[in-house]
Enzyme design. Structure first.
Site, mmCIF file in Angstrom:
data_model
loop_
_atom_site.group_PDB
_atom_site.id
_atom_site.type_symbol
_atom_site.label_atom_id
_atom_site.label_comp_id
_atom_site.label_asym_id
_atom_site.label_seq_id
_atom_site.Cartn_x
_atom_site.Cartn_y
_atom_site.Cartn_z
ATOM 1 N N THR A 113 0.808 -1.220 0.000
ATOM 2 C CA THR A 113 0.000 0.000 0.000
ATOM 3 C C THR A 113 0.839 1.267 0.000
ATOM 4 O O THR A 113 0.412 2.293 -0.540
ATOM 5 C CB THR A 113 -0.968 0.018 1.193
ATOM 6 O OG1 THR A 113 -0.243 0.091 2.430
ATOM 7 C CG2 THR A 113 -1.845 -1.228 1.200
ATOM 8 N N LEU A 127 -2.555 4.832 -0.403
ATOM 9 C CA LEU A 127 -3.953 4.455 -0.628
ATOM 10 C C LEU A 127 -4.166 3.031 -0.113
ATOM 11 O O LEU A 127 -4.400 2.095 -0.879
ATOM 12 C CB LEU A 127 -4.296 4.578 -2.106
ATOM 13 C CG LEU A 127 -4.108 5.971 -2.708
ATOM 14 C CD1 LEU A 127 -4.558 5.994 -4.161
ATOM 15 C CD2 LEU A 127 -4.859 7.022 -1.902
ATOM 16 N N HIS A 128 -4.118 2.898 1.206
ATOM 17 C CA HIS A 128 -4.163 1.574 1.826
ATOM 18 C C HIS A 128 -5.414 0.804 1.416
ATOM 19 O O HIS A 128 -5.338 -0.276 0.821
ATOM 20 C CB HIS A 128 -4.144 1.712 3.346
ATOM 21 C CG HIS A 128 -2.972 2.432 3.906
ATOM 22 N ND1 HIS A 128 -1.689 1.940 3.820
ATOM 23 C CD2 HIS A 128 -2.891 3.607 4.594
ATOM 24 C CE1 HIS A 128 -0.857 2.785 4.432
ATOM 25 N NE2 HIS A 128 -1.567 3.798 4.902
ATOM 26 N N ASP A 129 -6.586 1.337 1.755
ATOM 27 C CA ASP A 129 -7.809 0.553 1.624
ATOM 28 C C ASP A 129 -8.264 0.350 0.187
ATOM 29 O O ASP A 129 -8.789 -0.728 -0.139
ATOM 30 C CB ASP A 129 -8.911 1.186 2.465
ATOM 31 C CG ASP A 129 -8.595 1.092 3.955
ATOM 32 O OD1 ASP A 129 -7.963 0.106 4.364
ATOM 33 O OD2 ASP A 129 -8.974 2.011 4.705
#
Length: 296
Positions: free
Chosen positions: A193, A232-234
């Site tokens: 991520t 933008l992890h999720d």
């Protein structure tokens, strides 16, 4: 083909972008949003989830609140990143649909009423709800098609402790419970991520539609220095669900640090650890292109 999914979430700026992508891309059949305390308290994560559904014109999708606290620990939060409202001042409609309670029981019923393997769970926050599902409804949990989790770190430094990532640090016992359960699980850690970030040009290019404009506002609030976003992890969870070919996934055996120090929730390689699939590589250009396509 659309994917039938439950999104377990604690919105949160990057959660919000991931949810809007899932709602707007036409590639997911979102059965419900289940909420958990994580980035901020449960009341706010639940309100934000409802506001996102209303903004997308999808108030037909239920919001079901879940765990307000970790299984055995005091809560931590990420208000310093997401702000007191979870969205750094980005306004959402007031939700017209009152959320219900009992996320774990709702997930169990939804899974038991559907063909086994036909519903995936996309987990964007701490794993408390999923661990309680596995503990109290193991036959339902075993019917999950796949569980894709944003959490953990393998070779990268942590963002909650030296080697611990925030979602997993929120509830280490839940992570261990999920990894030992009979659930096909893929982890998307910081190793992936942190490579996926939006620059100002990417953000502004989203503004061609109302949902794209809202996503751009959220990403603007998520910019680090007015030029590049935080990771933008999720959204990476949604992208992996749709296009696993963009990611390099490896099999690992991992244990979970259940100590009381700063590395609680850290993942440790162990020959006797839990077997789990872990995304370790990503085609960044391809991932960003797919993300942008969901807002056109």
């Amino acid at each position: 083909m659309t994917r039938r999914v439950i999104i377990d979430t604690d919105p949160g700026l990057d959660d919000a972008v991931a949810i809007l992508f899932a709602l707007n891309s036409g590639r997911f059949d979102v059965l419900g949003l289940t909420t958990v305390a994580g980035n901020i308290g449960l009341e706010r994560t639940t309100a934000n989830a409802g506001g996102l559904l209303d903004a997308a014109g999808r108030s037909d999708i239920p919001v079901v609140s879940g765990a307000a606290k970790a299984m055995l620990r005091d809560n931590i939060d990420a208000i310093v990143v997401h702000g007191d409202d979870g969205l750094r001042g980005v306004k959402l409609p007031l939700s017209r649909t009152a959320p219900t309670t009992g996320a774990v029981d709702w997930m169990a019923k939804t899974l038991l009423d559907a063909p086994s393997g036909s519903i995936d769970i996309l987990a964007l926050g701490p794993l408390t709800n999923i661990a309680r599902l596995a503990l109290h409804h193991p036959s339902a949990a075993a019917r999950i098609g796949q569980l894709i989790v944003m959490g953990g770190t393998i070779d990268q430094p942590g963002n909650a402790g030296p080697a611990s990532e925030f979602n997993f640090a929120c509830d280490p016992e839940a992570v261990a419970g999920v990894l030992r359960a009979d659930i096909r699980t893929t982890i998307v850690p910081l190793d992936v991520t942190r490579r996926v970030r939006a620059d100002r040009a990417f953000v502004e290019a989203l503004r061609g539609t109302p949902i794209g404009a809202l996503a751009a506002d959220l990403l603007t609030a998520y910019l680090l220095d007015d030029s590049q976003s935080r990771p933008l992890h999720d959204p990476c969870v949604m992208l992996l669900a749709l296009a696993p070919e963009l990611f390099g996934v490896e099999f690992r055996r991992l244990s979970v640090d259940l100590g009381d120090d700063a590395d609680a929730g850290a993942l440790r390689p162990r020959d006797s650890g839990f077997p789990v699939s872990v995304a370790m590589r990503v085609d960044v250009e391809g991932a960003l292109s797919l993300l942008a396509s969901g807002f056109r």
